[in-house]
Design an enzyme around this catalytic site. Structure first.
Site, short mmCIF file in Angstrom:
data_model
loop_
_atom_site.label_atom_id
_atom_site.label_comp_id
_atom_site.label_asym_id
_atom_site.label_seq_id
_atom_site.Cartn_x
_atom_site.Cartn_y
_atom_site.Cartn_z
N SER A 102 -30.74 -30.52 -25.45
CA SER A 102 -31.90 -30.29 -26.31
C SER A 102 -31.51 -30.14 -27.78
CB SER A 102 -32.66 -29.06 -25.81
OG SER A 102 -33.89 -28.91 -26.45
N ASP A 242 -36.48 -32.68 -32.05
CA ASP A 242 -35.16 -32.16 -31.72
C ASP A 242 -34.41 -33.22 -30.93
OD1 ASP A 242 -36.60 -31.95 -29.33
OD2 ASP A 242 -35.46 -30.20 -28.68
N ASP A 244 -33.68 -33.89 -27.84
CA ASP A 244 -34.20 -34.55 -26.64
C ASP A 244 -35.69 -34.85 -26.73
OD1 ASP A 244 -35.14 -31.92 -26.29
OD2 ASP A 244 -34.96 -32.03 -24.11
N ASP A 246 -38.50 -33.06 -26.95
CA ASP A 246 -39.58 -32.34 -26.25
C ASP A 246 -40.34 -31.40 -27.18
OD1 ASP A 246 -37.70 -30.35 -26.54
OD2 ASP A 246 -37.64 -29.78 -24.42
#
Length: 449
Positions: A102, A242, A244, A246
């Protein structure tokens, strides 16, 4: 290898690459265990990854584990976490796995596991999976053929890209200028393709991943680069993802950061009639007092839950509400999707700007953010120390000092060996003073424990 609970944290399995539990061997074992769980040799499991240099290694070992477990594996290549979840839900697969850490630096990596419904595993399922990981002795017998594992599918042209493209098409072309920061991460390809159709005047930064620059001085965790780009180009909005993809944070035309709390207000206020009189907004213990105050003016109920998108999702389900999220920009709006999705959230914010004909700054102006000052206290076994009476006493002492003008929040991190300390106060100077006091007293309390 330890006891159950040592692998899964707030959001999946995460840690430094090369150290348990984020090793090639664990990736292989996870693939084998998930394959065993399906009990079906015709089952398929998909895996996507972010742009870290370790992600490809972990993906190959995971894929090998799935294949050695007599299941088929579909490699999605570089794809955001919500993209993996969407593909899992809308394809004939038993599990989906996103290899990512992440918003963390490239040295970290991890695994987020999704059920066939595209939802993150609940605690019961995580504990069951972890027990099997801890007791299994699976090891790859031959490392030489890892490069022969299934080729990567062109997922960017698949179901998820079509979903985002169709959702964006409902807006039509916008007369806005924007800067998008992809954090050198998983949205590097898909975000410009989707948002570029909406915004002809789109500038993209943070879109040159090299395996080691994910989240480095860019993206939602280092938003100054985006802020400067917005001011330099006089853009109407800046959008930061960010690593990843999400979550998303925003920058208005004045260069001011718009966080997840303010976005929750923007959506709740604009779509208040659609949400319904009995529906409210779920935030977390980190949500700003300014959000709850602004929602109260609109008679929109507000509830807090523990940190983590799964906690927000569970509370939404329990209350039958649609909208919730965190200050980090991880927002769940069940009208649009069942997990946080930065690109989708950006589309929704742009939709409100177009429909209202108002700039972002004005849309979130009613949220008067109370200053929050945060500090991490590095400590091993944070959860154990957090439960000590001396620590509880220190927290109570500082809370009494703060009084009714703010609040103190102390919690163990779910992903790092630290205690997170946050003071929220109507006065910035007082918040800074009180957080120093809190850190000092907590350090003293932990030494005596």
């Amino acid at each position: 290898m330890g006891n159950p609970g040592q692998f899964f944290g707030t959001d999946g399995i995460r840690g430094r690459f090369g150290e348990e539990p984020v090793t090639a061997e664990t990736a292989y074992r996870l693939g084998r265990v998930l394959a065993d769980t399906t009990g079906n040799s015709n089952a398929r499991i998909c895996v996507g990854q972010d742009t870290r240099e370790s992600s490809e290694v972990l993906a190959r070992y995971f894929a090998r584990g799935v294949r050695d477990g007599n299941c088929q594996v579909e490699r999605l290549g570089v794809l955001s976490t919500p993209g993996v979840a969407y593909h899992t839900k809308h394809s004939d697969v038993s599990f989906g796995v996103a290899i990512t850490a992440s918003h963390n630096p490239y040295e970290y990596n991890g695994f987020k596991v999704f059920s066939k419904h595209g939802t993150k595993l609940d605690r019961v399922a995580e504990n069951r999976l972890e027990r099997r990981l801890l007791t299994s002795r699976y090891k790859p017998e031959d490392f030489k053929n890892l490069h022969a594992i299934d080729s990567t599918s062109d997922a960017i042209e698949g179901t998820y890209f079509k979903f985002l493209r169709d959702r964006a098409a409902r807006l039509g072309e916008l007369s806005l200028s924007a800067v998008v920061d992809c954090a050198h991460g998983a949205t590097t390809e898909i975000a410009p393709q989707v948002l570029g159709v909406l915004i002809p005047q789109l500038q993209v930064i943070g879109n040159q991943p090299n395996g080691r620059n994910i989240n480095l001085g860019c993206g939602s965790t280092a938003i100054e680069a985006l802020r400067q780009a917005v001011l330099a180009t006089k853009a109407d909005i800046g959008i930061a993802f960010d690593g990843d993809g999400d979550r998303a944070l925003f920058v208005d035309a004045l260069g001011q950061v718009v966080n997840g709390d303010q976005v929750l207000y923007l959506l709740a206020s604009f779509y208040q009639a659609e949400l319904g009189q009995q529906s409210g907004v779920v935030g977390t213990v980190m949500s700003n007092l300014g959000l709850s105050d602004a929602l109260q003016v609109l008679d929109i109920p507000f509830a807090r839950t523990d940190v983590g998108d799964r906690q927000v999702a569970n509370e939404l389900d329990r209350r039958g509400w649609q909208l919730g999220g965190e200050p980090s920009g991880h927002v769940i709006w069940k009208r649009e999707g069942h997990i946080g999705d930065g690109v989708l959230l950006a589309i929704c914010v742009l939709e409100v700007m177009k429909s209202s004909t108002m700039p972002l700054h004005d849309l979130v102006a009613p949220v008067r953010m109370a200053p929050q000052v945060q500090c991490d206290v590095a400590v091993e076994n944070a959860s154990v120390l957090f439960a000590q009476p001396s620590v509880s006493h220190a927290i109570a002492e500082v809370s009494e000092l703060i009084g009714c003008q703010g609040r103190l929040l102390v919690r163990p991190s779910g992903t790092e060996p630290v205690l997170r300390v946050m003071v929220e106060h109507r006065s910035q100077a007082k918040a800074e003073e009180l957080v120093r006091i809190a850190v000092d007293r907590l350090a003293t309390a932990m030494k005596s424990s």
